[in-house]
Every structure is written in structure tokens, then in C-alpha cells.
Design an enzyme around this catalytic site. Structure first.
Site, PDB file in Angstrom:
ATOM      1  N   GLU A  42     -14.894   6.539 -19.207  1.00  0.00           N
ATOM      2  CA  GLU A  42     -15.186   5.374 -18.370  1.00  0.00           C
ATOM      3  C   GLU A  42     -15.195   5.808 -16.910  1.00  0.00           C
ATOM      4  OE1 GLU A  42     -13.598   0.988 -16.931  1.00  0.00           O
ATOM      5  OE2 GLU A  42     -12.234   2.303 -18.034  1.00  0.00           O
ATOM      6  N   ASP A  67     -11.457   8.151 -11.897  1.00  0.00           N
ATOM      7  CA  ASP A  67     -11.392   7.443 -10.621  1.00  0.00           C
ATOM      8  C   ASP A  67     -10.784   8.391  -9.596  1.00  0.00           C
ATOM      9  OD1 ASP A  67     -10.734   5.316  -8.516  1.00  0.00           O
ATOM     10  OD2 ASP A  67     -11.501   4.059 -10.133  1.00  0.00           O
ATOM     11  N   ASP A 116     -19.331  -0.155  -7.660  1.00  0.00           N
ATOM     12  CA  ASP A 116     -19.779  -0.661  -6.369  1.00  0.00           C
ATOM     13  C   ASP A 116     -21.308  -0.760  -6.395  1.00  0.00           C
ATOM     14  OD1 ASP A 116     -20.552  -0.938  -3.631  1.00  0.00           O
ATOM     15  OD2 ASP A 116     -18.676   0.004  -3.002  1.00  0.00           O
ATOM     16  N   ASP A 152     -21.337  -7.588 -12.587  1.00  0.00           N
ATOM     17  CA  ASP A 152     -21.546  -8.989 -12.236  1.00  0.00           C
ATOM     18  C   ASP A 152     -22.683  -9.109 -11.228  1.00  0.00           C
ATOM     19  OD1 ASP A 152     -19.847  -7.720 -10.185  1.00  0.00           O
ATOM     20  OD2 ASP A 152     -20.015  -9.677  -9.227  1.00  0.00           O
TER      21      ASP A 152
END
Length: 216
Positions: A42, A67, A116, A152
Site C-alpha cells: 500500500e 510512507d 495527494d 475522494d
């Protein structure tokens, strides 16, 4: 900080300063997980809710959250440790350096979750679904491997969808602009990241698609 100190000793965190950081490429199964199970990655995993959630559901697969933020990774690392999820790990690095940590065909499945959107045209190359990143992912993923994308952001979703449809080396498997009203929602076992829950609670529709790279 306590969190960074714990990251330095937690075996499920792979970061600079640990010998394994330089040795892990092509050896995740042997050096980290000590099994031959499929590897699922991920990107921009944040606090690791999704990586850990998948690890709970699929004990016969290995999950790696990526990350750069050590304080975020610490959260997922701590939960995985507390729950004894030895099939969950975290890689602390910039995503543009991903090819330094995964060998050809080492990844079985890739998730890009709520990255982002970088909405300005001049920032296109920074989007995790831009041609630059797609070309980097392609060699690392097995020929049968699937890439998942959730967001989203309507602009980023439309950009990604149009790009994928324009590439001859990509097979678009499915897509929806309203994930929780689609027949695919149960595939994710109700696992939501902090940001997904935030967006959903505000009434934002979650967009989702999945694709694979065609073999030549």
C-alpha cells in the site's frame, strides 16, 4: 521522540539506519516475512489502517505499507505488533524511490489509497497515478498482479481513468464513481482509512478502480 525510538527497534519497520534497509530488495519473503506468501503493497499508507486491516483479513499474504512519515508508520507498526500480525510491515521511504526496494515481479498486488491529488497541472508528475509512477510500478508487479486506486478527489479520479484508458499496456478491470453503492464494496471488508472515513462522513463519494499491466 518515543515513536521514532520505537521505530528504530521494531522489526516490522524497515527504514534508513537498519542493515535490512539496504538488503531488502528482492528478499522481502526471505529476510522480513520468512515465508513465500504473496506480497501486497500500500502506497502512502499513513497510519496504516488499511495495511493492518488487510493483514487481519488475509493471514496467508504479506502486507507492506509505504510512507515517509515515521510518526504515522509508528501507529500501524504498534498495532500490528500488539496483535501479533507478523504478516504486516512498513517501509519508510519516499515513494519515488520505490524501485530501490522491490525487485522485478516481487509485488503481487498494489494499493494506492487516497494520495495527494496535486491538482495543479504543473504538479502532474507528482501524482501517484501519473505516467512516471505507472512506468516505475510496472516491472515490480507480477504479470497477474492487480493495482487498486481509491480517492475522494473527482479531478484525480478522472485524470487517472482517462490516462489508463489511453494506454495500450493497461487493462482496466473495473471502476466506479460511487464505491459504497457498487457491488465491489464488500471486497474491502469495510476497512476505512482515517481520511476515507473523514471524506465519507462529509458526504463525499469514494471513487475506485482497478487495473493490471498487460504482458507483452
Amino acid at each position: 521522540m518515543v515513536r521514532f525510538a520505537e521505530n528504530e527497534v521494531n522489526p516490522n519497520v524497515i527504514q534508513a539506519g537498519k542493515p535490512i534497509f539496504q538488503e531488502i530488495k528482492g528478499h522481502w519473503n526471505q529476510k522480513q516475512f520468512e515465508n513465500e506468501n504473496p506480497i501486497v503493497v500500500e502506497l502512502a499508507c499513513g497510519r496504516g489502517e488499511f495495511t493492518v486491516g488487510l493483514g487481519r483479513e488475509y493471514r496467508d499474504q504479506n502486507f507492506i505499507g509505504v510512507d515517509i512519515k515515521g510518526s504515522r508508520i509508528w501507529k500501524g507498526s504498534s498495532i500490528a505488533t500488539a496483535e501479533g500480525l507478523t504478516n504486516v510491515a512498513f517501509l519508510r521511504t519516499q515513494i519515488q524511490n520505490l524501485d530501490q526496494f522491490f525487485a522485478e515481479g516481487e509485488i503481487s498486488e498494489l494499493w494506492i489509497t487516497f494520495p495527494d491529488p496535486f491538482p495543479r497541472d504543473g504538479d502532474e508528475k507528482r501524482r501517484l497515478t501519473s505516467p512516471r509512477f505507472l512506468d516505475m510500478y510496472k516491472p515490480m508487479i507480477k504479470s497477474t498482479g492487480i493495482v487498486h486506486f481509491k480517492t475522494d478527489n473527482t479531478g484525480l479520479f478522472n485524470y487517472t481513468l482517462e490516462l489508463l484508458q489511453s494506454r495500450e499496456d493497461i487493462e482496466l478491470i473495473a471502476f466506479t464513481s460511487d464505491f459504497y453503492q457498487s457491488d465491489m464494496k464488500d471486497d474491502h471488508h469495510g476497512i476505512k482509512t482515517k481520511y476515507e472515513k473523514l471524506f465519507s462522513d462529509k458526504g463525499e463519494k469514494i471513487k475506485y478502480l482497478k487495473f493490471r499491466f498487460k504482458t507483452s
